[in-house]
Design a protein around this motif. Structure first.
Motif, PDB file in Angstrom:
ATOM      1  N   PRO A 162       0.806  -1.226   0.000  1.00 38.82           N
ATOM      2  CA  PRO A 162       0.000   0.000   0.000  1.00 38.82           C
ATOM      3  C   PRO A 162       0.840   1.279   0.000  1.00 38.82           C
ATOM      4  O   PRO A 162       0.396   2.309  -0.534  1.00 38.82           O
ATOM      5  N   SER A 163       2.044   1.232   0.580  1.00 37.64           N
ATOM      6  CA  SER A 163       2.914   2.417   0.527  1.00 37.64           C
ATOM      7  C   SER A 163       3.340   2.677  -0.909  1.00 37.64           C
ATOM      8  O   SER A 163       3.331   3.823  -1.376  1.00 37.64           O
ATOM      9  N   LYS A 165       1.738   1.720  -3.634  1.00 38.89           N
ATOM     10  CA  LYS A 165       0.555   2.150  -4.388  1.00 38.89           C
ATOM     11  C   LYS A 165       0.183   3.588  -4.060  1.00 38.89           C
ATOM     12  O   LYS A 165      -0.040   4.414  -4.964  1.00 38.89           O
ATOM     13  N   GLY A 166       0.100   3.915  -2.780  1.00 40.49           N
ATOM     14  CA  GLY A 166      -0.333   5.252  -2.378  1.00 40.49           C
ATOM     15  C   GLY A 166       0.626   6.338  -2.804  1.00 40.49           C
ATOM     16  O   GLY A 166       0.220   7.412  -3.280  1.00 40.49           O
ATOM     17  N   THR A 169       0.756   6.764  -6.701  1.00 42.60           N
ATOM     18  CA  THR A 169      -0.451   7.432  -7.193  1.00 42.60           C
ATOM     19  C   THR A 169      -0.351   8.943  -7.036  1.00 42.60           C
ATOM     20  O   THR A 169      -0.807   9.703  -7.903  1.00 42.60           O
ATOM     21  N   THR A 170       0.252   9.403  -5.964  1.00 38.55           N
ATOM     22  CA  THR A 170       0.257  10.836  -5.643  1.00 38.55           C
ATOM     23  C   THR A 170       1.543  11.557  -6.040  1.00 38.55           C
ATOM     24  O   THR A 170       1.497  12.706  -6.481  1.00 38.55           O
ATOM     25  N   THR A 323      -0.440   0.384   6.838  1.00 42.82           N
ATOM     26  CA  THR A 323      -0.665  -0.320   5.573  1.00 42.82           C
ATOM     27  C   THR A 323      -1.530  -1.570   5.691  1.00 42.82           C
ATOM     28  O   THR A 323      -2.194  -1.950   4.723  1.00 42.82           O
ATOM     29  N   ASP A 327      -8.063   0.225   4.238  1.00 38.43           N
ATOM     30  CA  ASP A 327      -7.810   1.479   3.536  1.00 38.43           C
ATOM     31  C   ASP A 327      -6.338   1.874   3.596  1.00 38.43           C
ATOM     32  O   ASP A 327      -6.005   3.056   3.618  1.00 38.43           O
ATOM     33  N   SER A 329      -3.806   1.753   1.371  1.00 39.69           N
ATOM     34  CA  SER A 329      -3.320   2.577   0.256  1.00 39.69           C
ATOM     35  C   SER A 329      -3.884   3.992   0.347  1.00 39.69           C
ATOM     36  O   SER A 329      -3.181   4.980   0.076  1.00 39.69           O
ATOM     37  N   TYR A 330      -5.157   4.107   0.721  1.00 38.50           N
ATOM     38  CA  TYR A 330      -5.773   5.431   0.845  1.00 38.50           C
ATOM     39  C   TYR A 330      -5.147   6.217   1.993  1.00 38.50           C
ATOM     40  O   TYR A 330      -4.981   7.443   1.906  1.00 38.50           O
ATOM     41  N   MET A 333      -1.965   7.643   0.746  1.00 37.96           N
ATOM     42  CA  MET A 333      -2.263   8.833  -0.061  1.00 37.96           C
ATOM     43  C   MET A 333      -2.553  10.034   0.837  1.00 37.96           C
ATOM     44  O   MET A 333      -2.108  11.157   0.564  1.00 37.96           O
ATOM     45  N   ASP A 671      -6.607  -4.650   1.938  1.00 38.59           N
ATOM     46  CA  ASP A 671      -6.588  -3.357   1.269  1.00 38.59           C
ATOM     47  C   ASP A 671      -7.379  -3.435  -0.039  1.00 38.59           C
ATOM     48  O   ASP A 671      -7.213  -4.368  -0.822  1.00 38.59           O
TER      49      ASP A 671
END
Length: 689
Positions: A162-163, A165-166, A169-170, A323, A327, A329-330, A333, A671
């Motif tokens: 998730p780190s 991915k998040g 993404t940003t 992680t 949520d 990944s969110y 973000m 996640d």
């Protein structure tokens, strides 16, 4: 002692990736002790107890030194048995011992049969974060190119995916933005979801140095941890409230106009839409905590933390407490949003620090040991399946063979009862390991390999630092890549590397965006300092100084509203009953404890997983041991210890010892984007025994 020689290398445990030095008795080929040079850039001359004392595993009598093949596997595959019969030696009722040539022949014969019968995608490869970059690179290359299967994954699936991915993404890059020593240049620190003193102690040393001097630390966790003693803001929050809290921090920064207008205008996009959404989000105002009994103080504390973070050079640190949630990944973000809003990124003393778990999990991801990334985070020719999806494929009978390097999938992954059923459907489990771990015992073929202290290879730590290890002692065991090369050749591949340097030179060409300038010669010259990728003519200690690594170079806002659930929902509805469990580490052990339990100095400190219970809940725990149970499974009996460091109706337990069966409790909740298991909160039934 004239026979002693000092040899420099890298610690084989957590993602901090400390430089180490060993006094080695060369004549006896034995590590006498391990220490850190005073000028060590990562270690700062200090090691945790694992780094200092956890080397006994190298000479443990339990080391897996001779390849094994299961008798029941050969009974089911008589043609394979005939082919290697000359090499088989009886070991016990379950195993034959044999040689490396024979087990790789057996594996190759079976892999060919499986793919001919079930198709090229019936084979998957999992693991690699405990071996070198060279071996991880060859693992994914062998799987993708020689076996022609897209299914590769590693332990990041249960920790920091998730780190990745998040952050990608940003801000376009899923790695720590700053070196550890930048902690000394920051003015404010937030630690959330990381028990740093236990899991990443050498980073915690820096955090504590600064916090003691400047009183500038905020710590968010679901229980009281050691870091809270040194924190200005001691934030204890309910389970599964990370995104709730992070969005509240953003709300305060926006509502009080504490954001960095120039930075937002010049280096980001999407802020106006983000601002509108957050100001209209009923969960984003910190006053929401006024309704959450037992946690009302957060309604006033969160604004104070937000103000300090926004107005100072600040860093945020996080671990699996962020992680390993629905949520995750969110939430990552949301962390990067805070940095983007305030300009706390791309400069010294301000940035983002995901605290990686294993010594080479960053490197293994960089090498392309992920189903959706080839080396250098490029797009693969074909996207494969993530580990939880592969487990489903095993259950459905479509994946029939598993290649595994150093990842105890039947111990550290969730829903173990389901995984047990899945692997029973496999026709081949081939494991490369140091010890007979839980998954090794369930394997058909097991090959003992060199540890990090016995080989040359590149390891990449949580701050993107490349460190070239060298052997502390000599071993006649094969390196992971050597086993893979034998397999590759027997499967029709053309791998002919003479040493790990040749593999690394190929990595430098294939993954040139990060590693083109990181030759063995340079890494040897800078062994104590290391080099931070991307490495070209020079390395890059701080990322994003001019642009983000997105397509247009701009940081992006992607707002996600908190979804009311779990403990928070129960508290508000006044229906909170029973117990919520969270899991984590202890200082003496590392992950599945395969190595640390072989060191008496470490294992004697913590030889079982202990269940921590709030002392005020003692009436519900009338026996010394209890079993925890959910709809997915139950643990073995756990010893209870009462404390005031956990909250009422919450429990904490480590997961290091396979015999505890902690991960039986967790189902498939994960996640939403990247399938990392929700290990950090589950409601459990307590059975006194």
């Amino acid at each position: 002692m004239e026979n002693l020689k000092v040899i420099d290398s890298v610690c084989t445990y957590c993602g901090v990736g400390c430089d180490i030095a060993a006094n080695v008795n060369v004549e006896e080929n034995k590590i006498v002790n391990i220490f850190a040079h005073q000028d060590g850039v990562v270690s700062q001359g200090k090691l945790c107890i694992k780094g200092k004392y956890g080397f006994d595993f190298v000479t443990s009598p339990n080391r897996l030194r001779i390849p094994r093949i299961k008798k029941s596997f050969l009974e089911k595959n008589p043609s394979i048995k005939d082919a290697i019969a000359h090499s088989l030696k009886n070991y016990d009722d379950i195993w034959f011992e044999t040689d490396l040539d024979s087990v790789t022949t057996a594996a190759a014969m079976k892999l060919k049969e499986v793919q001919e019968k079930y198709g090229r995608k019936s084979v998957c490869s999992i693991g690699g974060a405990r071996t070198s970059c060279e071996s991880s690179y060859l693992f994914q290359k062998f799987t993708r190119h020689t076996l022609n299967s897209p299914h590769v994954d590693n332990c990041a699936r249960v920790c920091h995916s998730p780190s990745l991915k998040g952050m990608r993404t940003t801000i376009g890059e899923g790695a720590a933005t700053n070196p550890y020593n930048d902690i000394y240049n920051c003015e404010f620190m937030i630690v959330i979801g990381s028990n740093t003193t236990e899991a990443h102690p050498i980073i915690a040393n820096r955090i504590l140095d600064v916090a003691r001097e400047h009183d500038n630390l905020a710590v968010f966790d679901v229980r009281e941890i050691k870091l809270h003693r040194f924190a200005k803001y001691k934030a204890i929050m309910p389970h599964e409230a990370n995104l709730l809290v992070l969005n509240m921090l953003a709300y305060v920064i926006i509502d009080e106009e504490l954001y960095h207008e120039n930075f937002l205008r010049e280096r980001t996009k999407g802020f106006d839409a983000f601002k509108e959404k957050i100001l209209n989000d009923p969960y984003a105002n910190p006053k929401y905590f006024e309704n959450i009994e037992g946690y009302q103080s957060l309604s006033k504390m969160i604004p104070k933390i937000a103000r300090e973070y926004a107005l100072k050079k600040s860093m945020i640190f996080w671990g699996l407490g962020i992680t390993e949630h629905l949520d995750g990944s969110y939430a990552v973000m949301a962390i990067t949003h805070l940095a983007l809003m305030t300009g706390n990124i791309g400069k010294s003393g301000a940035g983002l620090m995901p605290l990686r778990g294993q010594n080479n999990v960053q490197g293994t991801c960089d090498m392309g040991m992920l189903p959706y990334y080839a080396p250098d985070y490029q797009e693969p020719k074909e996207v494969g399946l993530m580990t939880p999806q592969l487990v489903e494929e095993m259950l459905e009978g479509r994946v029939k063979a598993l290649l595994n390097i150093g990842e105890d999938i039947t111990h550290i992954h969730p829903n173990l009862n389901k995984i047990e059923r899945a692997i029973e459907n496999l026709e081949l489990i081939f494991v490369q390991e140091l010890f007979m771990t839980d998954v090794a015992q369930k394997a058909d073929i097991v090959v003992g390999v060199k540890s990090a202290y016995e080989k040359t290879g590149v390891y990449i730590n949580a701050m993107r630092r490349l460190h070239l290890s060298q052997p502390l002692v000599q071993s006649d065991l094969p390196d992971d890549w050597e086993v893979l090369q034998m397999l590759d050749n027997k499967m029709g591949g053309t791998a002919e590397y003479k040493n790990s340097n040749e593999i690394w030179d190929e990595v430098r060409e294939v993954a040139y965006r990060r590693f083109s300038g990181a030759s063995y010669v340079r890494l040897e010259r800078h062994r104590i300092r290391g080099l931070q990728w991307p490495v070209h003519t020079e390395d890059t200690p701080i990322l994003h100084q001019l642009d983000f690594r997105t397509e247009d170079g701009l940081g992006e806002f992607h707002y996600h509203q908190y979804k009311l659930r779990g403990m928070v929902q129960e508290i508000i509805a006044k229906t909170l009953t029973g117990y919520h469990l969270t899991t984590g580490r202890t200082l003496a052990h590392y992950n599945n404890a395969a190595q640390t339990k072989e060191s008496e100095k470490l294992n004697s400190r913590y030889d079982e997983d202990i269940l921590l219970v709030y002392e005020g809940d003692a009436a519900d725990f009338v026996s010394e041991k209890v079993i925890l149970k959910t709809e997915f499974g139950e643990t073995n009996p756990l010893t209870v210890k009462f404390t005031d460091k956990v909250q009422p109706q919450t429990l904490f337990c480590t997961f290091h010892h396979a015999k505890s069966k902690i991960n039986n409790l967790f189902g498939d909740k994960c996640d939403e984007l990247i399938l990392t298991a929700a290990f950090k909160s589950i409601k459990v039934e307590v059975i006194n025994i």
